[in-house]
Scaffold this motif. Structure first.
Motif, PDB file in Angstrom:
ATOM      1  N   ARG A 132       0.811  -1.007   0.036  1.00 45.79           N
ATOM      2  CA  ARG A 132       0.295  -0.005   0.228  1.00 45.79           C
ATOM      3  C   ARG A 132       0.823   0.838   0.169  1.00 45.79           C
ATOM      4  O   ARG A 132       0.713   1.809  -0.544  1.00 45.79           O
ATOM      5  N   ALA A 133       1.868   1.298   0.730  1.00 51.21           N
ATOM      6  CA  ALA A 133       3.065   2.870   1.023  1.00 51.21           C
ATOM      7  C   ALA A 133       3.394   2.927   0.048  1.00 51.21           C
ATOM      8  O   ALA A 133       3.687   3.673  -0.980  1.00 51.21           O
ATOM      9  N   ASP A 134       3.830   1.565  -0.603  1.00 52.22           N
ATOM     10  CA  ASP A 134       4.620   1.691  -1.856  1.00 52.22           C
ATOM     11  C   ASP A 134       3.866   2.349  -3.359  1.00 52.22           C
ATOM     12  O   ASP A 134       4.200   3.233  -3.655  1.00 52.22           O
ATOM     13  N   GLY A 135       2.383   1.678  -3.124  1.00 52.20           N
ATOM     14  CA  GLY A 135       1.952   2.103  -4.569  1.00 52.20           C
ATOM     15  C   GLY A 135       1.325   3.615  -4.540  1.00 52.20           C
ATOM     16  O   GLY A 135       0.826   4.153  -5.247  1.00 52.20           O
ATOM     17  N   LEU A 136       0.928   3.634  -2.948  1.00 51.19           N
ATOM     18  CA  LEU A 136       1.144   5.654  -2.861  1.00 51.19           C
ATOM     19  C   LEU A 136       2.426   6.284  -2.643  1.00 51.19           C
ATOM     20  O   LEU A 136       1.635   7.587  -3.473  1.00 51.19           O
ATOM     21  N   ALA A 137       3.602   5.935  -2.919  1.00 40.05           N
ATOM     22  CA  ALA A 137       4.926   6.576  -3.432  1.00 40.05           C
ATOM     23  C   ALA A 137       4.357   6.218  -5.161  1.00 40.05           C
ATOM     24  O   ALA A 137       5.110   7.482  -5.123  1.00 40.05           O
ATOM     25  N   VAL A 138       4.190   5.491  -6.071  1.00 41.92           N
ATOM     26  CA  VAL A 138       4.346   6.305  -7.039  1.00 41.92           C
ATOM     27  C   VAL A 138       3.702   7.120  -7.400  1.00 41.92           C
ATOM     28  O   VAL A 138       3.256   7.497  -8.072  1.00 41.92           O
ATOM     29  N   LYS A 139       2.059   6.787  -6.437  1.00 37.06           N
ATOM     30  CA  LYS A 139       1.093   8.052  -7.418  1.00 37.06           C
ATOM     31  C   LYS A 139       1.845   9.975  -6.922  1.00 37.06           C
ATOM     32  O   LYS A 139       1.299  10.128  -7.782  1.00 37.06           O
ATOM     33  N   ALA A 140       2.023   8.983  -5.402  1.00 37.73           N
ATOM     34  CA  ALA A 140       2.134  11.208  -4.907  1.00 37.73           C
ATOM     35  C   ALA A 140       3.637  10.910  -6.243  1.00 37.73           C
ATOM     36  O   ALA A 140       3.742  12.320  -6.558  1.00 37.73           O
ATOM     37  N   ALA A 141       4.987  10.377  -6.728  1.00 36.35           N
ATOM     38  CA  ALA A 141       5.802  10.456  -7.637  1.00 36.35           C
ATOM     39  C   ALA A 141       4.873  10.741  -9.726  1.00 36.35           C
ATOM     40  O   ALA A 141       5.724  11.756 -10.074  1.00 36.35           O
ATOM     41  N   THR A 142       4.227  10.284  -9.804  1.00 36.57           N
ATOM     42  CA  THR A 142       3.308  10.306 -10.848  1.00 36.57           C
ATOM     43  C   THR A 142       2.635  11.842 -10.428  1.00 36.57           C
ATOM     44  O   THR A 142       1.999  12.073 -11.525  1.00 36.57           O
ATOM     45  N   GLY A 143       2.195  12.327  -9.230  1.00 40.03           N
ATOM     46  CA  GLY A 143       0.818  13.395  -9.222  1.00 40.03           C
ATOM     47  C   GLY A 143      -0.351  13.062  -9.727  1.00 40.03           C
ATOM     48  O   GLY A 143      -1.049  14.233  -9.455  1.00 40.03           O
ATOM     49  N   ASP A 144      -0.361  12.036  -9.379  1.00 36.50           N
ATOM     50  CA  ASP A 144      -2.559  11.512  -8.611  1.00 36.50           C
ATOM     51  C   ASP A 144      -2.066  10.990  -7.389  1.00 36.50           C
ATOM     52  O   ASP A 144      -3.506  11.271  -7.573  1.00 36.50           O
ATOM     53  N   LEU A 145      -1.907  11.305  -6.560  1.00 37.26           N
ATOM     54  CA  LEU A 145      -2.367  11.582  -5.223  1.00 37.26           C
ATOM     55  C   LEU A 145      -2.466  12.860  -5.327  1.00 37.26           C
ATOM     56  O   LEU A 145      -1.603  14.275  -4.366  1.00 37.26           O
ATOM     57  N   SER A 146      -3.520  12.925  -4.558  1.00 33.68           N
ATOM     58  CA  SER A 146      -4.724  14.671  -3.901  1.00 33.68           C
ATOM     59  C   SER A 146      -3.354  14.666  -2.887  1.00 33.68           C
ATOM     60  O   SER A 146      -3.518  15.968  -2.718  1.00 33.68           O
TER      61      SER A 146
END
Length: 109
Positions: free
Chosen positions: A57-71
């Motif tokens: 879950r942390a890895d998935g959120l890290a990828v989203k944060a890096a790509t700008g998809d995490l609000s």
């Protein structure tokens, strides 16, 4: 602080937030035993599966944060901290188990 003290504040080791997609049901073993009758092996397997779920879950959120998809970046921060603490707890339990095994092996029969 004992584990029962940790559980009293709402944090249970080897457990992650439950989602509908989780394949592991917290507090229940795969063999049907519950509570203090739960086999040590079932608890160990459940803990390791939970560690994997938390880090995924942390890895998935890290990828989203890096790509700008995490609000909400704080979601990643919380997940990363939870993964780090869960990993530290797992390593501490492993170290204690190895220490106990070594102590048993040193016993004279």
């Amino acid at each position: 602080m004992s584990i029962s003290g940790i559980e009293s504040i709402g944090f249970t080791p080897f457990s992650a937030p439950v989602t509908s997609s989780d394949s592991v049901t917290l507090g229940k073993s795969t063999s049907g035993a519950e509570g203090p009758n739960k086999a040590f092996g079932d608890m160990l397997v459940g803990g390791l599966q939970n560690l994997e779920n938390v880090t995924d879950r942390a890895d998935g959120l890290a990828v989203k944060a890096a790509t700008g998809d995490l609000s909400n970046i704080h979601d990643y921060t919380v997940a990363a901290s939870e993964a780090a603490i869960t990993t530290q707890l797992t390593v501490a339990v492993r170290n204690r188990a190895v220490e106990a095994f070594n102590e048993i092996m040193r016993m004279q029969v």
